[in-house]
Design a protein around this motif. Structure first.
Motif, PDB file in Angstrom:
ATOM      1  N   ALA A 191      53.731 -35.249  22.184  1.00  0.00           N
ATOM      2  CA  ALA A 191      53.835 -33.907  21.616  1.00  0.00           C
ATOM      3  C   ALA A 191      54.434 -32.984  22.650  1.00  0.00           C
ATOM      4  O   ALA A 191      54.336 -33.215  23.859  1.00  0.00           O
ATOM      5  CB  ALA A 191      52.460 -33.403  21.179  1.00  0.00           C
ATOM      6  N   CYS A 192      55.066 -31.920  22.177  1.00  0.00           N
ATOM      7  CA  CYS A 192      55.637 -30.919  23.080  1.00  0.00           C
ATOM      8  C   CYS A 192      54.526 -29.957  23.502  1.00  0.00           C
ATOM      9  O   CYS A 192      53.825 -29.385  22.657  1.00  0.00           O
ATOM     10  CB  CYS A 192      56.757 -30.162  22.373  1.00  0.00           C
ATOM     11  N   LEU A 193      54.353 -29.799  24.821  1.00  0.00           N
ATOM     12  CA  LEU A 193      53.346 -28.895  25.377  1.00  0.00           C
ATOM     13  C   LEU A 193      54.012 -27.925  26.348  1.00  0.00           C
ATOM     14  O   LEU A 193      55.029 -28.253  26.965  1.00  0.00           O
ATOM     15  CB  LEU A 193      52.252 -29.685  26.102  1.00  0.00           C
ATOM     16  N   GLN A 194      53.424 -26.754  26.474  1.00  0.00           N
ATOM     17  CA  GLN A 194      53.969 -25.782  27.417  1.00  0.00           C
ATOM     18  C   GLN A 194      52.833 -24.942  28.002  1.00  0.00           C
ATOM     19  O   GLN A 194      51.744 -24.862  27.437  1.00  0.00           O
ATOM     20  CB  GLN A 194      54.983 -24.853  26.743  1.00  0.00           C
ATOM     21  N   ALA A 195      53.113 -24.333  29.159  1.00  0.00           N
ATOM     22  CA  ALA A 195      52.151 -23.456  29.824  1.00  0.00           C
ATOM     23  C   ALA A 195      52.921 -22.303  30.448  1.00  0.00           C
ATOM     24  O   ALA A 195      54.034 -22.464  30.946  1.00  0.00           O
ATOM     25  CB  ALA A 195      51.374 -24.217  30.895  1.00  0.00           C
ATOM     26  N   GLY A 196      52.346 -21.145  30.454  1.00  0.00           N
ATOM     27  CA  GLY A 196      52.995 -19.985  31.053  1.00  0.00           C
ATOM     28  C   GLY A 196      52.606 -18.714  30.320  1.00  0.00           C
ATOM     29  O   GLY A 196      51.746 -18.748  29.438  1.00  0.00           O
ATOM     30  N   THR A 197      53.069 -17.591  30.718  1.00  0.00           N
ATOM     31  CA  THR A 197      54.275 -17.446  31.543  1.00  0.00           C
ATOM     32  C   THR A 197      53.895 -17.265  33.022  1.00  0.00           C
ATOM     33  O   THR A 197      52.925 -16.579  33.340  1.00  0.00           O
ATOM     34  CB  THR A 197      55.083 -16.234  31.054  1.00  0.00           C
ATOM     35  N   PHE A 198      54.746 -17.855  33.938  1.00  0.00           N
ATOM     36  CA  PHE A 198      54.537 -17.723  35.370  1.00  0.00           C
ATOM     37  C   PHE A 198      55.580 -16.748  35.933  1.00  0.00           C
ATOM     38  O   PHE A 198      56.741 -16.740  35.488  1.00  0.00           O
ATOM     39  CB  PHE A 198      54.672 -19.083  36.067  1.00  0.00           C
ATOM     40  N   ASP A 199      55.169 -15.950  36.912  1.00  0.00           N
ATOM     41  CA  ASP A 199      56.119 -14.997  37.494  1.00  0.00           C
ATOM     42  C   ASP A 199      56.898 -15.654  38.627  1.00  0.00           C
ATOM     43  O   ASP A 199      56.638 -16.792  39.022  1.00  0.00           O
ATOM     44  CB  ASP A 199      55.391 -13.730  37.968  1.00  0.00           C
ATOM     45  N   ARG A 200      57.851 -14.907  39.172  1.00  0.00           N
ATOM     46  CA  ARG A 200      58.726 -15.471  40.201  1.00  0.00           C
ATOM     47  C   ARG A 200      57.949 -15.862  41.461  1.00  0.00           C
ATOM     48  O   ARG A 200      58.302 -16.841  42.132  1.00  0.00           O
ATOM     49  CB  ARG A 200      59.821 -14.457  40.550  1.00  0.00           C
ATOM     50  N   GLY A 201      56.895 -15.157  41.768  1.00  0.00           N
ATOM     51  CA  GLY A 201      56.125 -15.491  42.963  1.00  0.00           C
ATOM     52  C   GLY A 201      55.416 -16.829  42.857  1.00  0.00           C
ATOM     53  O   GLY A 201      55.045 -17.419  43.883  1.00  0.00           O
ATOM     54  N   GLN A 202      55.194 -17.332  41.646  1.00  0.00           N
ATOM     55  CA  GLN A 202      54.529 -18.620  41.451  1.00  0.00           C
ATOM     56  C   GLN A 202      55.514 -19.772  41.291  1.00  0.00           C
ATOM     57  O   GLN A 202      55.100 -20.924  41.155  1.00  0.00           O
ATOM     58  CB  GLN A 202      53.642 -18.555  40.203  1.00  0.00           C
ATOM     59  N   LEU A 203      56.823 -19.447  41.317  1.00  0.00           N
ATOM     60  CA  LEU A 203      57.826 -20.455  40.978  1.00  0.00           C
ATOM     61  C   LEU A 203      57.836 -21.621  41.958  1.00  0.00           C
ATOM     62  O   LEU A 203      57.883 -22.792  41.559  1.00  0.00           O
ATOM     63  CB  LEU A 203      59.201 -19.794  40.914  1.00  0.00           C
ATOM     64  N   ASP A 204      57.792 -21.355  43.251  1.00  0.00           N
ATOM     65  CA  ASP A 204      57.854 -22.432  44.240  1.00  0.00           C
ATOM     66  C   ASP A 204      56.637 -23.356  44.134  1.00  0.00           C
ATOM     67  O   ASP A 204      56.771 -24.593  44.175  1.00  0.00           O
ATOM     68  CB  ASP A 204      57.951 -21.846  45.650  1.00  0.00           C
ATOM     69  N   ALA A 205      55.458 -22.766  44.011  1.00  0.00           N
ATOM     70  CA  ALA A 205      54.244 -23.585  43.880  1.00  0.00           C
ATOM     71  C   ALA A 205      54.278 -24.405  42.597  1.00  0.00           C
ATOM     72  O   ALA A 205      53.837 -25.569  42.568  1.00  0.00           O
ATOM     73  CB  ALA A 205      53.009 -22.690  43.907  1.00  0.00           C
ATOM     74  N   LEU A 206      54.829 -23.825  41.552  1.00  0.00           N
ATOM     75  CA  LEU A 206      54.926 -24.536  40.273  1.00  0.00           C
ATOM     76  C   LEU A 206      55.860 -25.735  40.385  1.00  0.00           C
ATOM     77  O   LEU A 206      55.558 -26.827  39.892  1.00  0.00           O
ATOM     78  CB  LEU A 206      55.418 -23.561  39.200  1.00  0.00           C
ATOM     79  N   ARG A 207      56.984 -25.575  41.063  1.00  0.00           N
ATOM     80  CA  ARG A 207      57.935 -26.681  41.222  1.00  0.00           C
ATOM     81  C   ARG A 207      57.344 -27.806  42.079  1.00  0.00           C
ATOM     82  O   ARG A 207      57.529 -28.982  41.785  1.00  0.00           O
ATOM     83  CB  ARG A 207      59.220 -26.171  41.858  1.00  0.00           C
TER      84      ARG A 207
END
Length: 261
Positions: A115-131
């Motif tokens: 199934a398609c799942l998603q989470a968010g929204t994340f801001d730019r400050g969380q982008l590096d940790a998210l990756r």
């Protein structure tokens, strides 16, 4: 005259009886014997039939292996009885297929539903940790999709001096039946009385709260226009979902995975 007729009938009956019973066969007077030659004609190679003893081995004809034991003798005995009675032999019966030692094929286990799942929204400050956290997932199983975030306004109360003052205000709001929640880290300790996409909508909500006895709230801008990011798992199996929730527990704590909208 009548006596002569009766005598003739008696003699005729006696003669017929003697003829029918074959008593006059020695004189050449007898009915023809009743036989069934056509049954003999239907026999299949009766000359190949051999009769053996029950404990012996009976040959079932040239080219065929002899049947040993009672089974072979029984088959030969049955064949001799058929030949002796003149009955036509029964059609051969196919032998049962030998049991195979190979295990039965097992149906392949059905694939796990995805199934398609998603989470968010994340801001730019969380982008590096998210990756970094998503990099531990299987390659190609996730994507980060940018989304436009419009500004957001909040009806806000705070900041309070300490936890005691915060709890006192919560008790007051519950008594007035005014809903509230946490405003977010940047505005702690405080209370959010509602979030709105425009400043005008937030001002109208503040005026309504004033009629309910709320006096110390104000409108603040919680977020300016910005770009956010959504973590998407296009084909997440139950195993992949468990892996993502385990390895990204901290990031997904306030933004759990949900079905793609």
């Amino acid at each position: 005259m009548l006596r002569a007729a009766v005598l003739v009938l008696l003699l005729a009956n006696a003669g017929y009886y003697a003829w029918a019973q074959g008593l006059l066969r020695s004189w050449g007077w007898a009915p023809p014997e009743q036989t069934e030659p056509h049954r003999l004609e239907q026999q299949i190679q009766p000359e190949n039939l051999r009769v053996g003893r029950a404990s012996g081995t009976a040959s079932n004809g040239p080219g065929n292996g002899g049947a040993s034991g009672a089974g072979g003798a029984g088959a030969a005995s049955a064949g001799s009885e058929i030949a002796a009675s003149g009955a036509s032999p029964a059609a051969p019966v196919a032998a049962p297929a030998p049991a195979t030692s190979e295990p039965a094929s097992v149906a392949a286990a059905p694939a796990e539903p995805a199934a398609c799942l998603q989470a968010g929204t994340f801001d730019r400050g969380q982008l590096d940790a998210l990756r970094m956290a998503a990099a531990s997932l299987p390659q190609g199983s996730w994507v980060l999709e940018p989304v436009s975030l419009t500004g957001r306004w909040m009806v806000y109360m705070g900041r309070f001096a300490d936890e005691e003052a915060l709890e006192k205000k919560r008790t007051e709001l519950r008594a007035r039946k005014v809903p509230y929640d946490r405003p977010g880290t940047a505005l702690e300790p405080g209370l959010s009385l509602g979030r709105f996409s425009t400043e005008e909508a937030a001002e109208r909500a503040l005026a309504t709260l004033g009629t309910q006895g709320v006096r110390t709230a104000r409108v603040v801008q919680e977020r300016t226009d910005a770009t956010g990011y959504v973590l998407r798992l296009p084909a997440a199996t139950p195993a992949l979902r468990t892996q993502a929730e385990t390895q990204m527990r901290a990031l997904l704590a306030s933004r759990p995975l949900r079905a793609c909208g």
